[in-house]
Design a protein around this motif. Sequence first.
Motif, PDB file in Angstrom:
ATOM      1  N   TRP A  34       0.849  -1.185   0.000  1.00  0.00           N
ATOM      2  CA  TRP A  34       0.000   0.000   0.000  1.00  0.00           C
ATOM      3  C   TRP A  34       0.888   1.240   0.000  1.00  0.00           C
ATOM      4  N   TYR A  35       0.496   2.181  -0.850  1.00  0.00           N
ATOM      5  CA  TYR A  35       1.210   3.443  -0.973  1.00  0.00           C
ATOM      6  C   TYR A  35       0.238   4.597  -0.783  1.00  0.00           C
ATOM      7  N   ARG A  36       0.789   5.708  -0.398  1.00  0.00           N
ATOM      8  CA  ARG A  36       0.002   6.922  -0.217  1.00  0.00           C
ATOM      9  C   ARG A  36       0.571   7.988  -1.133  1.00  0.00           C
ATOM     10  N   GLN A  37      -0.315   8.805  -1.702  1.00  0.00           N
ATOM     11  CA  GLN A  37       0.110   9.905  -2.564  1.00  0.00           C
ATOM     12  C   GLN A  37      -0.654  11.155  -2.201  1.00  0.00           C
ATOM     13  N   ASN A  38       0.065  12.159  -1.763  1.00  0.00           N
ATOM     14  CA  ASN A  38      -0.544  13.472  -1.580  1.00  0.00           C
ATOM     15  C   ASN A  38      -0.685  14.100  -2.955  1.00  0.00           C
ATOM     16  N   SER A  39      -1.620  14.992  -3.080  1.00  0.00           N
ATOM     17  CA  SER A  39      -1.956  15.575  -4.376  1.00  0.00           C
ATOM     18  C   SER A  39      -0.730  16.138  -5.076  1.00  0.00           C
TER      19      SER A  39
END
Lengths: 112, 117
Positions: A34-39
């Motif tokens: 799982w990865y997270r991406q801020n705008s």
Amino acid sequence: SQQGEEDPQALSIQEGENATMNCSYKTSINNLQWYRQNSGRGLVHLILIRSNEREKHSGRLRVTLDTSKKSSSLLITASRAADTASYFCATDAGGGSEKLVFGKGTKLTVNP
Amino acid sequence: GAVVSQHPSWVICKSGTSVKIECRSLDFQATTMFWYRQFPKQSLMLMATSNEGSKATYEQGVEKDKFLINHASLTLSTLTVTSAHPEDSSFYICSARDFRTSRETQYFGPGTRLLVL
């Protein structure tokens, strides 16, 4: 080719609530990440779960993996406004290719 | 932790020009780097795998003559968008694996936003 599919596509919750995102894939995997991406930014690795694992925790994150259903879930507990981001699952394509196949992502909005 | 940088962070160019994007692993060596493309509100699509000292491996449907990849050192891979057109406008992200710590986790650069006028 295998592809992770997240649902929901978008999720809006209040601060303090829990957020659950799901991911399904099509073929056998070595691991799921799982990865997270801020705008407008790059991706940050959150957690990796291997095919022989069923559950993993990291801080406020809990990931489960059900290989029989080819699905995974990411739970963020006690959400904060700073958790607002897009979350992607990615499956290891296996076969020594080192490639990751990303799902479509869930856009999480945590309202203060 | 492993840090990957990209340069430039954004670029605007005229149609027909070529644009080079750099991806660097700052505190580790990366024999393999990956180039992704992301359209607005969409997921990442792998374009190619960049291999140090050898030719890149391109995904199906990606034009290798259009997207030139060079991985000349263990810390630098470059993606050149040749004769760019408006449809090449996108967010380009690179990643690399740090084999010192994990063979599986990819560390991503901050991305390069390309706008072709």
